[in-house]
Scaffold this motif. Structure first.
Motif, PDB file in Angstrom:
ATOM      1  N   GLN A 223       0.823  -1.206   0.000  1.00 31.54           N
ATOM      2  CA  GLN A 223       0.000   0.000   0.000  1.00 31.54           C
ATOM      3  C   GLN A 223       0.860   1.260   0.000  1.00 31.54           C
ATOM      4  OE1 GLN A 223      -2.438  -0.692   3.459  1.00 31.54           O
ATOM      5  NE2 GLN A 223      -3.995  -1.839   2.310  1.00 31.54           N
ATOM      6  N   GLU A 224       1.959   1.221   0.757  1.00 27.11           N
ATOM      7  CA  GLU A 224       2.872   2.368   0.789  1.00 27.11           C
ATOM      8  C   GLU A 224       3.515   2.583  -0.579  1.00 27.11           C
ATOM      9  OE1 GLU A 224       6.899   3.839   3.183  1.00 27.11           O
ATOM     10  OE2 GLU A 224       5.867   1.975   3.741  1.00 27.11           O
ATOM     11  N   GLN A 227       0.997   4.116  -2.919  1.00 28.03           N
ATOM     12  CA  GLN A 227       0.822   5.537  -2.608  1.00 28.03           C
ATOM     13  C   GLN A 227       1.963   6.366  -3.187  1.00 28.03           C
ATOM     14  OE1 GLN A 227      -1.828   6.893  -1.290  1.00 28.03           O
ATOM     15  NE2 GLN A 227      -0.961   8.962  -1.374  1.00 28.03           N
ATOM     16  N   LYS A 230       1.474   6.793  -6.927  1.00 27.57           N
ATOM     17  CA  LYS A 230       0.437   7.777  -7.222  1.00 27.57           C
ATOM     18  C   LYS A 230       0.943   9.195  -7.019  1.00 27.57           C
ATOM     19  CE  LYS A 230      -3.593   4.853  -6.287  1.00 27.57           C
ATOM     20  NZ  LYS A 230      -4.810   4.663  -5.428  1.00 27.57           N
ATOM     21  N   GLU A 231       1.745   9.388  -5.979  1.00 30.48           N
ATOM     22  CA  GLU A 231       2.300  10.718  -5.720  1.00 30.48           C
ATOM     23  C   GLU A 231       3.276  11.106  -6.826  1.00 30.48           C
ATOM     24  OE1 GLU A 231       4.043  10.463  -1.896  1.00 30.48           O
ATOM     25  OE2 GLU A 231       2.129  10.472  -0.801  1.00 30.48           O
TER      26      GLU A 231
END
Length: 236
Positions: A223-224, A227, A230-231
């Motif tokens: 999940q990290e 993320q 996406k950033e």
């Protein structure tokens, strides 16, 4: 003494204890077999006495012969019932051992699969990262479906005495500071309240908890990573 032990004795639950109890029961059954011959001798002797005793003694002698035979049959019946209960407990223990081994094999295979996945490099695309998370969620679902089986096998474990946390008075935090304070999430480990009483159960519980924590750790890292991707896409 034998009668009291057969009627009111409690069968042990631990494997070593019940195996020892089983051996003692076998000795008891052998002893009863020898006693059966003595009871038959008593009956034969009683019949001889009845053939030549005074008529007033016939009822008393017959009564004692019947009491001796009846009491022996009762004790033997109780011994057989106890033997059946011992055998039933031994069969249950054997089934539990087989189930524990089956679960241990599943945990080992799941742990190996998880380790191999962790060795693979993380993807650089969002779609592939999301696909990995979906695959891992399927793995977590399988893990959750196995938990009732683990709980059923470990139902004989004692519960740990967990002391209640003491509440200490604290000063009130200003509203502005309260808004910035974040509570640290606590990870609930399955079966952490159990206290296994034998090495096999202890090994099963420990391996299950390790697998659970590894799975949670991979879930967090995936999940990290997603993320971060996406950033990076937003800033690109």
């Amino acid at each position: 003494e034998v009668e009291r032990a057969l009627k009111y004795g409690v069968l042990p639950e631990e494997e070593c204890a019940i195996l020892q109890f089983h051996n003692q029961h076998q000795e008891l059954m052998n002893s009863l077999h020898c006693q059966e011959m003595e009871v038959e001798c008593i009956r034969s002797l009683g019949e001889e006495i009845l053939s030549c005793c005074h008529p007033d003694s016939v009822i008393t002698i017959k009564s004692w012969i019947n009491v001796t035979k009846t009491r022996f049959e009762e004790v033997r019946a109780w011994a057989r019932q106890q033997g059946e209960r011992i055998q039933s407990n031994l069969s249950t223990l054997e089934a539990e051992k087989e189930e524990m081994q089956r679960l241990m094999d599943w945990i080992s295979a799941a742990d190996e699969s998880l380790t191999l996945r962790d060795q693979e490099p993380l993807p650089e695309s969002i779609d592939q990262a999301e696909e990995l998370i979906t695959q891992h969620m399927v793995f977590m679902d399988e893990l959750n479906r196995k938990l009732p089986d683990i709980e059923n096998v470990t139902k004989s474990c004692k519960q740990k005495l967990i002391p209640k946390p003491q509440i200490t008075p604290t000063r009130k935090t200003p509203a502005k500071r309260r808004s910035t304070v974040k509570s640290q999430p606590t990870t609930l480990i399955p079966l952490e309240h159990l206290e296994p009483q034998n090495p096999q159960l202890s090994q099963l519980v420990n391996h299950w908890q390790q697998l659970w924590l590894l799975a949670l750790d991979r879930q967090g890292r995936l999940q990290e990573h997603l993320q971060k991707l996406k950033e990076m896409e937003e800033f690109a």
